[in-house]
Scaffold this active site. Structure first.
Site, PDB file in Angstrom:
ATOM      1  CD  GLU A 274      -6.322  -9.219  60.655  1.00 38.04           C
ATOM      2  OE1 GLU A 274      -7.187  -9.577  59.837  1.00 38.04           O
ATOM      3  OE2 GLU A 274      -6.502  -9.271  61.896  1.00 38.04           O
TER       4      GLU A 274
ATOM      5  CB  CYS B 160      -7.091 -12.244  62.562  1.00 37.33           C
ATOM      6  SG  CYS B 160      -7.737 -11.441  64.064  1.00 37.33           S
TER       7      CYS B 160
ATOM      8  CE  LYS C 111      -9.603 -12.665  59.155  1.00 38.53           C
ATOM      9  NZ  LYS C 111      -9.527 -11.391  59.896  1.00 38.53           N
TER      10      LYS C 111
END
Length: 312
Positions: free
Chosen positions: A43, A153, A116
């Protein structure tokens, strides 16, 4: 048997963005020459994990998509004939920024993007300050090596995200990641967190009958001293973070590949850089789903309450 050679780079990062990118390029070249067909990066791999502080100057790190990084990594994808999963700080519009994964096809083109969706806001992970929540939904990205369920994540803690990718035909779940230890936590608590992090993702593999690839960064990234977090004078002594907390995040590495029954196929070190290739049999997922037909037995008629924030 549909075999896929997956390469990943578990890397430490420095404040020298150019150096980070050049080391990534060297790693991609090496993995491709060793036979990797799909390469997954961690990431926000171009820079330090800047979300440890809330600093408006960090928005200067963002870039458009398409932009310089998609061109750079796209050129590498085309040069070596590999698919690359990148993770970038996207500048979408003035004041609108995203934490965005971009998948580059082996001809260098953009196969797809994922913004995300779940954005944390915890001590040293002040992502809500920087990132607008994603608005592209949970959709696999079709590539020449398969349908990739790319998430990022904090998404890895949510079974709903993994399930929605699986229901739309994802063949792999992929999580570029940046997570580590808080200095103030005890060693025992640190290990509980790391093990929980891996366990929940192995659960996604089992529940969906899919392999999981998670690539985390490694090494300590010190928290930068700025006027906003440490003035260094006696007047600020009581309100500023302790010097212990200023040590920054020690990223715990442990990048791993799990099979569709949650079995660990490879687990990286907690404290060393690694460049790894893991071979996967993608057809094995079909066999696992025949043994454990979770999708068949889902009670979709009884799940309406999942859309509620909380059930009183």
């Amino acid at each position: 048997m549909k075999e896929l050679k997956i390469g990943f780079l578990q890397q430490h990062n420095t404040a020298d963005t150019k150096d980070n990118i050049l080391r990534l390029a060297e790693g991609i070249s090496d993995l491709a020459k060793r036979g990797a067909q799909l390469i997954v990066l961690q990431e926000l791999h171009n820079s330090l994990y800047f979300c440890q502080t809330e600093d408006v100057n960090n928005f200067d790190l963002a870039e458009p998509i398409p932009g310089p990084s998609t061109k750079f990594f796209g050129d590498l994808a085309r040069q070596f004939g590999v698919v690359i999963v990148t993770s970038l700080f996207e500048k979408r519009a003035p004041g609108v920024y995203h934490n965005t994964a971009v998948v580059l096809e082996r001809d260098g083109s953009i196969a797809g993007t994922y913004r995300k969706m779940h954005i944390p806001d915890d001590p040293a992970y002040y992502e809500k300050f920087y990132f607008t929540p994603g608005d592209l939904g949970f959709h696999p990205i079709q590539t020449s090596v398969g349908r990739l369920g790319v998430l990022v994540c904090w998404d890895q803690w949510y079974p709903e995200a993994a399930r929605l990718m699986a229901l739309q035909g994802a063949e792999l779940l992929i999580y570029p990641t940046a997570i580590g230890y808080a200095p103030e936590d005890t060693p025992e608590e640190q290990q509980r967190q790391r093990i929980a992090w891996q366990t929940v993702q192995r659960g996604h593999a089992v529940a969906n009958g899919l392999p999981v690839i998670t690539v985390n960064r490694v090494g300590r990234e010190s928290l930068p001293l700025t006027p906003s977090n440490w003035r260094g004078d006696s007047a600020a002594e009581e309100t500023s973070p302790s010097r212990e907390k200023m040590e920054g995040i020690l990223f715990w590495g442990t990048s791993f590949v799990a099979g569709p029954q949650g079995e660990i196929l490879y687990e990286a070190s907690t404290d060393e850089e690694e460049s790894i290739i893991v071979e996967l049999d993608l057809d094995h997922s079909e066999q696992v789903r025949r043994w454990w037909p979770f999708f068949r037995d889902r009670r979709i008629d009884a799940y309406n309450d999942i859309l509620r924030r909380f059930i009183d």
